[in-house]
Each structure stands twice: as structure tokens, then as C-alpha cells.
Scaffold this motif. Structure first.
Motif, mmCIF file in Angstrom:
data_model
loop_
_atom_site.group_PDB
_atom_site.id
_atom_site.type_symbol
_atom_site.label_atom_id
_atom_site.label_comp_id
_atom_site.label_asym_id
_atom_site.label_seq_id
_atom_site.Cartn_x
_atom_site.Cartn_y
_atom_site.Cartn_z
ATOM 1 N N LYS A 41 1.262 14.927 -7.247
ATOM 2 C CA LYS A 41 2.655 14.609 -6.927
ATOM 3 C C LYS A 41 2.903 14.511 -5.429
ATOM 4 O O LYS A 41 3.981 14.841 -4.927
ATOM 5 C CB LYS A 41 3.602 15.636 -7.561
ATOM 6 N N PRO A 55 1.905 1.634 -9.152
ATOM 7 C CA PRO A 55 0.879 2.230 -8.289
ATOM 8 C C PRO A 55 -0.442 1.471 -8.281
ATOM 9 O O PRO A 55 -1.136 1.437 -7.273
ATOM 10 C CB PRO A 55 0.702 3.637 -8.871
ATOM 11 N N ARG A 96 1.304 6.513 -1.680
ATOM 12 C CA ARG A 96 1.697 5.223 -1.107
ATOM 13 C C ARG A 96 0.727 4.778 -0.017
ATOM 14 O O ARG A 96 0.386 3.604 0.093
ATOM 15 C CB ARG A 96 3.116 5.313 -0.547
ATOM 16 N N ILE A 122 9.299 7.658 -9.631
ATOM 17 C CA ILE A 122 9.272 8.375 -8.366
ATOM 18 C C ILE A 122 8.444 7.638 -7.325
ATOM 19 O O ILE A 122 8.788 7.576 -6.149
ATOM 20 C CB ILE A 122 8.704 9.802 -8.579
ATOM 21 N N PHE A 123 7.326 7.034 -7.760
ATOM 22 C CA PHE A 123 6.430 6.351 -6.827
ATOM 23 C C PHE A 123 7.119 5.159 -6.174
ATOM 24 O O PHE A 123 6.806 4.788 -5.050
ATOM 25 C CB PHE A 123 5.172 5.906 -7.567
ATOM 26 N N TRP A 153 3.552 11.960 -3.173
ATOM 27 C CA TRP A 153 3.934 10.550 -3.214
ATOM 28 C C TRP A 153 3.676 9.826 -1.903
ATOM 29 O O TRP A 153 3.326 8.639 -1.903
ATOM 30 C CB TRP A 153 5.399 10.422 -3.638
ATOM 31 N N ASN A 154 3.830 10.511 -0.785
ATOM 32 C CA ASN A 154 3.547 9.883 0.505
ATOM 33 C C ASN A 154 2.065 9.527 0.627
ATOM 34 O O ASN A 154 1.702 8.440 1.079
ATOM 35 C CB ASN A 154 3.955 10.803 1.655
ATOM 36 N N ILE A 177 -1.331 11.082 -7.056
ATOM 37 C CA ILE A 177 -0.305 11.027 -8.106
ATOM 38 C C ILE A 177 -0.348 12.287 -8.957
ATOM 39 O O ILE A 177 0.691 12.880 -9.277
ATOM 40 C CB ILE A 177 -0.491 9.775 -8.975
#
Length: 276
Positions: A212, A7, A218, A2-3, A214-215, A209
């Protein structure tokens, strides 16, 4: 994934300093391109020392990735004046038909002072046949080539050692017992945690993470990496070369080898502890 990308990407000078019982362990990322990690671990009560310098290289084969871990590993039993040198088997990660991780290849351990040597072979037979993650080997006297012990088993279950002279077998490793006894590390001295500690550098990313987000994850990764680029630009502008804080590092371009010598004789107790 998903990432979208890996990471975590260890940065130059990143450290991990942890204590378990009387064993104090310190790791430092001493090179970024290529990635090289140095390790120094000491136990003053048992008078032992470990020094590792690891440089992984990976090959992609379409349905799998094989990583070869280069570098010298030493275990010193100072009371006995014995140094054991060893290499590492390769790490195999398969994607198809099902995700699978295994160690493969040869692992050699040798003590020049005693002449004792071990040859271990890690196999990656099909998990369908039920005999994957195997380990087989022997311990012998390299001066006389006398076979002393035979080793066999599966490294994710149990490994046994057989005394050739008596035929007696002993379980020397039980994965279930070893793993079930592990406990999560705790911070015992928050003020003593270095800014270079992995948990500090990647703290925001890890929390994102776990949540959850994800934005945010990142963006957190981007912040860490951009800071490293800025520090690199500053060093280049000043004509400076980065030097590790805890190790003296030598690199042979011809042999491609790395040698990491710890600056301190003993690793001090860490602010992060793993309960016994």
C-alpha cells in the motif's frame, strides 16, 4: 481506485512462461498500440496444441465497459488431426447499481475435419433475478444440421450437457471444483526466468501495491514506461522495427485481423510451475 490509474499496462515483448503438468504455456505481448497478445501452449504427452492471438477493444457506456476480444483461437488435437477454431464472447463490466462482471454474446467453436460445431450464448440477465452469468447452446453436425447435444447452465456455477438422443445429462463444468483446485505458481528455476517475464518487469510495482505504498507504486510504473519510451526512441533513431521473439506476426489492415504463428513447434518447460 486508490492508485488512480490502471497499474499494469503490458509492454512490448513482455512474456509469461508457465508449466502445469505436461502443459507448457507461453504468452508474448507482440504489439503495444494496439495491444495484441499471442499465446502458444503445447502438451507433448497428449499431443495437443493451442494457438491464440488476442486483440481487445473496449467501449465505455457510462455505467459499464464492454470489451470485445478479437483474434483467432485454435485448439489442435494432433493425434486425431482435428483443429477446433473459436472466437470469444464479450466481457461486460458494470459499475452501477453494483459492480458486476459477466460474459455476453455468442461463442462459436467449429472443427472443419469432423463438421462438429458448437454455438454458445452468454447472457447477462439481471443478477437481482438470480439468473445472471448464464450460458446456453448446442452442439450439432454442420454437414447435416443434426442436433447432438444441448448445453445450459451458469458459467460461474455448473454447466450441463444433454444428449438429445438419450436424454442423459452430464455436468461438463463445475466452477467450484475447478477453482478450489487451483494452486499458486512457484518458481522452480530462478536462473531460468527471463528478464521479460511479467513478474520480473512488474515486481517492484506489485510489492509496492501489496504494501500500500502508492507513491512507490506510481514511481515504479513510471520507471517501466519511461524505459519503454527510451527503447522506442533508440529504435526510431536506428530505423529499426521491433520483432517478437517467439512469434511470427501478420496484420491485415483491411480486415483488422492479426495472425500469430509460433516460431517453435513445442513450448519448452517453464521455470515457473503451477502444482497439480
Amino acid at each position: 481506485m486508490i492508485f488512480g490509474i490502471a497499474p499494469y499496462n503490458p509492454i512490448l515483448g513482455e512474456t509469461h512462461h508457465v508449466t502445469r503438468g505436461n502443459l507448457n504455456v507461453l504468452l508474448e505481448q507482440v504489439s503495444h498500440h494496439p495491444p495484441v497478445t499471442a499465446l502458444h501452449a503445447t502438451d507433448e504427452k497428449e499431443n495437443l496444441e493451442m494457438i491464440w492471438c488476442q486483440h481487445p477493444t473496449s467501449k465505455f457506456y457510462g455505467t459499464s465497459v464492454e470489451t470485445e476480444v478479437h483474434g483467432k483461437r485454435q485448439l489442435k488435437l494432433l493425434n486425431h488431426r482435428e483443429t477446433y477454431e473459436m472466437n470469444s464472447p464479450k466481457l461486460l463490466i458494470k459499475f452501477l447499481p453494483l459492480p458486476w462482471v459477466d460474459w455476453v454474446g455468442e461463442n462459436r467453436i467449429r472443427c472443419h475435419e469432423t463438421g462438429l460445431e458448437a454455438e454458445l450464448y452468454y447472457g447477462s440477465n439481471s443478477w437481482i433475478r438470480g439468473n445472471a452469468r448464464t450460458i446456453k447452446g448446442k452442439i450439432f453436425d454442420s454437414t447435416t444440421f443434426e442436433l447432438l447435444y444441448e448445453i445450459h447452465g451458469q458459467w460461474d456455477r455448473t454447466v450441463k450437457m444433454k444428449d438429445v438422443s438419450s436424454g442423459k445429462e452430464t455436468v461438463i463444468y463445475n466452477a467450484k471444483e475447478a477453482i478450489s483446485g487451483l494452486k499458486a505458481p512457484i518458481v522452480t528455476d530462478l536462473k531460468g526466468v527471463w528478464p521479460s517475464e511479467s513478474a520480473v518487469i512488474w515486481g517492484v510495482l506489485s510489492q509496492a501495491i501489496l504494501g500500500k505504498d502508492w507513491n512507490k507504486a506510481r514511481e515504479a510504473k513510471k520507471v517501466v514506461e519511461e524505459k519503454q519510451r527510451e527503447l522506442l526512441r533508440e529504435r526510431e533513431a536506428k530505423g529499426e522495427t521491433w520483432v517478437p521473439n517467439h512469434f511470427s506476426v501478420a496484420h491485415s489492415k483491411e480486415g483488422g485481423g492479426w495472425d500469430c504463428a509460433p516460431i517453435q513447434q513445442w513450448v519448452p518447460p517453464a521455470p515457473i510451475s503451477v502444482p497439480l
